[in-house]
Write an enzyme that holds these catalytic residues in place. Structure first.
Site, PDB file in Angstrom:
ATOM      1  N   HIS A 224       4.193  -4.615   8.923  1.00 36.43           N
ATOM      2  CA  HIS A 224       4.234  -4.558  10.375  1.00 36.43           C
ATOM      3  C   HIS A 224       3.104  -5.313  11.065  1.00 36.43           C
ATOM      4  O   HIS A 224       3.130  -5.445  12.288  1.00 36.43           O
ATOM      5  CB  HIS A 224       4.274  -3.087  10.808  1.00 36.43           C
ATOM      6  CG  HIS A 224       5.299  -2.291  10.058  1.00 36.43           C
ATOM      7  ND1 HIS A 224       6.648  -2.597  10.109  1.00 36.43           N
ATOM      8  CD2 HIS A 224       5.186  -1.259   9.176  1.00 36.43           C
ATOM      9  CE1 HIS A 224       7.319  -1.753   9.321  1.00 36.43           C
ATOM     10  NE2 HIS A 224       6.452  -0.944   8.740  1.00 36.43           N
TER      11      HIS A 224
ATOM     12  N   TYR B 125      11.279   8.639   1.217  1.00 31.53           N
ATOM     13  CA  TYR B 125      11.204   7.565   0.215  1.00 31.53           C
ATOM     14  C   TYR B 125      11.876   7.904  -1.115  1.00 31.53           C
ATOM     15  O   TYR B 125      11.935   7.052  -1.996  1.00 31.53           O
ATOM     16  CB  TYR B 125       9.740   7.187  -0.013  1.00 31.53           C
ATOM     17  CG  TYR B 125       9.064   6.661   1.245  1.00 31.53           C
ATOM     18  CD1 TYR B 125       9.533   5.510   1.879  1.00 31.53           C
ATOM     19  CD2 TYR B 125       7.983   7.328   1.811  1.00 31.53           C
ATOM     20  CE1 TYR B 125       8.929   5.036   3.037  1.00 31.53           C
ATOM     21  CE2 TYR B 125       7.370   6.852   2.968  1.00 31.53           C
ATOM     22  CZ  TYR B 125       7.847   5.710   3.576  1.00 31.53           C
ATOM     23  OH  TYR B 125       7.259   5.232   4.722  1.00 31.53           O
TER      24      TYR B 125
ATOM     25  N   ASN C 272       8.127  -5.525  -1.050  1.00 30.82           N
ATOM     26  CA  ASN C 272       8.041  -4.379  -0.147  1.00 30.82           C
ATOM     27  C   ASN C 272       6.566  -4.280   0.201  1.00 30.82           C
ATOM     28  O   ASN C 272       5.761  -3.801  -0.594  1.00 30.82           O
ATOM     29  CB  ASN C 272       8.536  -3.089  -0.799  1.00 30.82           C
ATOM     30  CG  ASN C 272       8.495  -1.915   0.180  1.00 30.82           C
ATOM     31  OD1 ASN C 272       7.878  -1.998   1.248  1.00 30.82           O
ATOM     32  ND2 ASN C 272       9.144  -0.817  -0.193  1.00 30.82           N
TER      33      ASN C 272
ATOM     34  N   HIS D 124      12.942  -2.631   1.760  1.00 32.02           N
ATOM     35  CA  HIS D 124      12.339  -1.354   2.164  1.00 32.02           C
ATOM     36  C   HIS D 124      13.229  -0.224   1.692  1.00 32.02           C
ATOM     37  O   HIS D 124      14.465  -0.332   1.762  1.00 32.02           O
ATOM     38  CB  HIS D 124      12.191  -1.265   3.686  1.00 32.02           C
ATOM     39  CG  HIS D 124      11.299  -2.318   4.238  1.00 32.02           C
ATOM     40  ND1 HIS D 124       9.932  -2.282   4.096  1.00 32.02           N
ATOM     41  CD2 HIS D 124      11.589  -3.470   4.877  1.00 32.02           C
ATOM     42  CE1 HIS D 124       9.417  -3.364   4.652  1.00 32.02           C
ATOM     43  NE2 HIS D 124      10.401  -4.111   5.120  1.00 32.02           N
ATOM     44  N   LEU D 125      12.600   0.846   1.262  1.00 30.24           N
ATOM     45  CA  LEU D 125      13.359   2.039   0.861  1.00 30.24           C
ATOM     46  C   LEU D 125      14.008   2.685   2.079  1.00 30.24           C
ATOM     47  O   LEU D 125      15.190   3.017   2.080  1.00 30.24           O
ATOM     48  CB  LEU D 125      12.410   3.028   0.176  1.00 30.24           C
ATOM     49  CG  LEU D 125      11.857   2.539  -1.161  1.00 30.24           C
ATOM     50  CD1 LEU D 125      10.450   3.059  -1.380  1.00 30.24           C
ATOM     51  CD2 LEU D 125      12.758   2.951  -2.303  1.00 30.24           C
ATOM     52  N   SER D 126      13.210   2.876   3.114  1.00 30.75           N
ATOM     53  CA  SER D 126      13.717   3.462   4.355  1.00 30.75           C
ATOM     54  C   SER D 126      14.217   2.337   5.275  1.00 30.75           C
ATOM     55  O   SER D 126      14.075   1.154   4.933  1.00 30.75           O
ATOM     56  CB  SER D 126      12.604   4.257   5.047  1.00 30.75           C
ATOM     57  OG  SER D 126      11.585   3.377   5.505  1.00 30.75           O
TER      58      SER D 126
ATOM     59  N   ALA E 279       3.204  -0.701   4.752  1.00 28.66           N
ATOM     60  CA  ALA E 279       2.782  -0.798   6.157  1.00 28.66           C
ATOM     61  C   ALA E 279       2.277  -2.191   6.519  1.00 28.66           C
ATOM     62  O   ALA E 279       2.285  -2.558   7.702  1.00 28.66           O
ATOM     63  CB  ALA E 279       1.708   0.252   6.451  1.00 28.66           C
TER      64      ALA E 279
ATOM     65  N   ARG F 124       5.181  10.951  -2.453  1.00 34.20           N
ATOM     66  CA  ARG F 124       4.907  10.633  -1.046  1.00 34.20           C
ATOM     67  C   ARG F 124       6.180  10.804  -0.208  1.00 34.20           C
ATOM     68  O   ARG F 124       7.150  10.055  -0.378  1.00 34.20           O
ATOM     69  CB  ARG F 124       4.444   9.172  -0.966  1.00 34.20           C
ATOM     70  CG  ARG F 124       4.254   8.660   0.433  1.00 34.20           C
ATOM     71  CD  ARG F 124       4.146   7.136   0.435  1.00 34.20           C
ATOM     72  NE  ARG F 124       3.938   6.636   1.778  1.00 34.20           N
ATOM     73  CZ  ARG F 124       4.223   5.408   2.167  1.00 34.20           C
ATOM     74  NH1 ARG F 124       4.712   4.520   1.298  1.00 34.20           N
ATOM     75  NH2 ARG F 124       4.009   5.029   3.395  1.00 34.20           N
TER      76      ARG F 124
ATOM     77  N   GLU G 120      12.910  -9.501   1.344  1.00 36.55           N
ATOM     78  CA  GLU G 120      12.139  -8.338   1.798  1.00 36.55           C
ATOM     79  C   GLU G 120      12.963  -7.086   1.514  1.00 36.55           C
ATOM     80  O   GLU G 120      14.169  -7.068   1.763  1.00 36.55           O
ATOM     81  CB  GLU G 120      11.889  -8.477   3.305  1.00 36.55           C
ATOM     82  CG  GLU G 120      11.169  -7.298   3.927  1.00 36.55           C
ATOM     83  CD  GLU G 120      11.063  -7.434   5.453  1.00 36.55           C
ATOM     84  OE1 GLU G 120      11.876  -8.160   6.059  1.00 36.55           O
ATOM     85  OE2 GLU G 120      10.158  -6.796   6.024  1.00 36.55           O
TER      86      GLU G 120
ATOM     87  N   ARG H 209      12.963   4.317  12.594  1.00 35.86           N
ATOM     88  CA  ARG H 209      11.751   5.152  12.573  1.00 35.86           C
ATOM     89  C   ARG H 209      10.858   4.826  13.791  1.00 35.86           C
ATOM     90  O   ARG H 209      11.337   4.319  14.788  1.00 35.86           O
ATOM     91  CB  ARG H 209      11.051   4.927  11.229  1.00 35.86           C
ATOM     92  CG  ARG H 209      11.973   5.313  10.052  1.00 35.86           C
ATOM     93  CD  ARG H 209      11.307   5.119   8.722  1.00 35.86           C
ATOM     94  NE  ARG H 209      10.151   6.010   8.586  1.00 35.86           N
ATOM     95  CZ  ARG H 209       9.220   5.861   7.641  1.00 35.86           C
ATOM     96  NH1 ARG H 209       9.344   4.886   6.730  1.00 35.86           N
ATOM     97  NH2 ARG H 209       8.199   6.682   7.581  1.00 35.86           N
TER      98      ARG H 209
ATOM     99  N   PRO I 261       0.802  -1.218   0.000  1.00 38.72           N
ATOM    100  CA  PRO I 261       0.000   0.000   0.000  1.00 38.72           C
ATOM    101  C   PRO I 261       0.839   1.275   0.000  1.00 38.72           C
ATOM    102  O   PRO I 261       1.883   1.347   0.655  1.00 38.72           O
ATOM    103  CB  PRO I 261      -0.809  -0.107   1.300  1.00 38.72           C
ATOM    104  CG  PRO I 261      -0.016  -1.031   2.158  1.00 38.72           C
ATOM    105  CD  PRO I 261       0.602  -2.014   1.213  1.00 38.72           C
ATOM    106  N   ASN I 262       0.327   2.237  -0.731  1.00 39.88           N
ATOM    107  CA  ASN I 262       0.889   3.596  -0.830  1.00 39.88           C
ATOM    108  C   ASN I 262       2.176   3.676  -1.650  1.00 39.88           C
ATOM    109  O   ASN I 262       2.656   4.779  -1.921  1.00 39.88           O
ATOM    110  CB  ASN I 262       1.109   4.216   0.570  1.00 39.88           C
ATOM    111  CG  ASN I 262      -0.187   4.349   1.336  1.00 39.88           C
ATOM    112  OD1 ASN I 262      -1.135   4.962   0.837  1.00 39.88           O
ATOM    113  ND2 ASN I 262      -0.277   3.752   2.509  1.00 39.88           N
TER     114      ASN I 262
ATOM    115  N   ASP J 176       1.729 -15.702   6.319  1.00 42.60           N
ATOM    116  CA  ASP J 176       1.317 -17.097   6.101  1.00 42.60           C
ATOM    117  C   ASP J 176       1.406 -17.487   4.634  1.00 42.60           C
ATOM    118  O   ASP J 176       1.804 -18.618   4.304  1.00 42.60           O
ATOM    119  CB  ASP J 176      -0.110 -17.304   6.620  1.00 42.60           C
ATOM    120  CG  ASP J 176      -0.152 -17.526   8.134  1.00 42.60           C
ATOM    121  OD1 ASP J 176       0.919 -17.739   8.738  1.00 42.60           O
ATOM    122  OD2 ASP J 176      -1.258 -17.482   8.696  1.00 42.60           O
TER     123      ASP J 176
HETATM  124  C1  DQA Z   1       8.356   1.026   3.699  1.00 41.02           C
HETATM  125  C2  DQA Z   1       8.434   1.214   5.226  1.00 41.02           C
HETATM  126  C3  DQA Z   1       7.080   1.013   5.857  1.00 41.02           C
HETATM  127  O1  DQA Z   1       7.162   1.222   7.261  1.00 41.02           O
HETATM  128  C4  DQA Z   1       6.079   2.001   5.298  1.00 41.02           C
HETATM  129  O2  DQA Z   1       4.799   1.776   5.840  1.00 41.02           O
HETATM  130  C5  DQA Z   1       6.040   1.996   3.811  1.00 41.02           C
HETATM  131  C6  DQA Z   1       7.301   1.920   3.088  1.00 41.02           C
HETATM  132  C7  DQA Z   1       9.696   1.352   3.018  1.00 41.02           C
HETATM  133  O3  DQA Z   1       9.876   0.967   1.869  1.00 41.02           O
HETATM  134  O4  DQA Z   1      10.542   2.032   3.608  1.00 41.02           O
HETATM  135  O5  DQA Z   1       4.987   2.138   3.197  1.00 41.02           O
HETATM  136  O6  DQA Z   1       8.045  -0.325   3.434  1.00 41.02           O
END
Ligand code: DQA
Length: 146
Positions: A81, A26, A75, A101-103, A78, A21, A99, A108, A13-14, A88
């Site tokens: 978490h 990011y 990725n 993640h950009l950040s 959210a 964003r 896995e 955080r 998502p997002n 599963d």
């Molecule tokens: C994220 C980190 C997540 O905590 C956040 O909710 C995202 C992006 C990242 O790529 O850093 O949507 O997965």
């Protein structure tokens, strides 16, 4: 070198909003630009990439269930978490899982410190911005060559 291995790249998502964003967190690259970067790197190590993005956990679960790819790079945004349904689904996936993640979520808010994806991934790459996707493709290549 891996050859003709297929990777499913999943975005949660997002991530469709990448570029606009929170660019200080990011980056300024769009999701398509990040996918193109990953796809170009993947090609240099003999991988092909299929990318899908959704704001719904159920879509991600179904794509994982249906996947016959050699590896999944995910990725989960959210969902990382708290989405045990994705955890599963990945448990039942036969291939490699990376896995990304950009950040760096560990630097955080505390609610980002748990990943339900990490226990079912071969490894996690976080905190390198869009170049993390380059590293993720190299990681897949290494895992498939083992
Ligand atoms: C994220 C980190 C997540 O905590 C956040 O909710 C995202 C992006 C990242 O790529 O850093 O949507 O997965």
């Amino acid at each position: 070198m891996a050859s003709q291995h297929r990777v499913l790249l999943l975005s949660g998502p997002n991530l469709n909003l990448l570029g606009s964003r929170e660019p200080s967190i990011y980056g300024t690259a769009s999701l398509q630009e990040v996918v193109d970067l990953a796809t170009r790197e993947a090609a240099t190590v003999g991988l092909t990439v299929e990318h899908r993005q959704s704001n719904r956990a159920s879509d991600l679960v179904e794509w994982i269930q249906q996947s016959d790819h050699h590896a999944i790079v995910i990725n989960a945004g959210a969902f990382t978490h708290y989405a045990w349904s994705i955890h599963d689904a990945l448990r039942s996936f036969a291939g490699k899982v990376v896995e990304v993640h950009l950040s760096e979520p560990l630097r955080r808010e505390s609610w980002r410190h748990q990943s339900v994806i990490a226990p079912v991934a071969h490894g996690t790459i976080a905190g390198f911005g869009d170049e993390g996707y380059v590293l993720a493709m190299r990681a897949v290549s290494l895992l498939l060559a083992r």
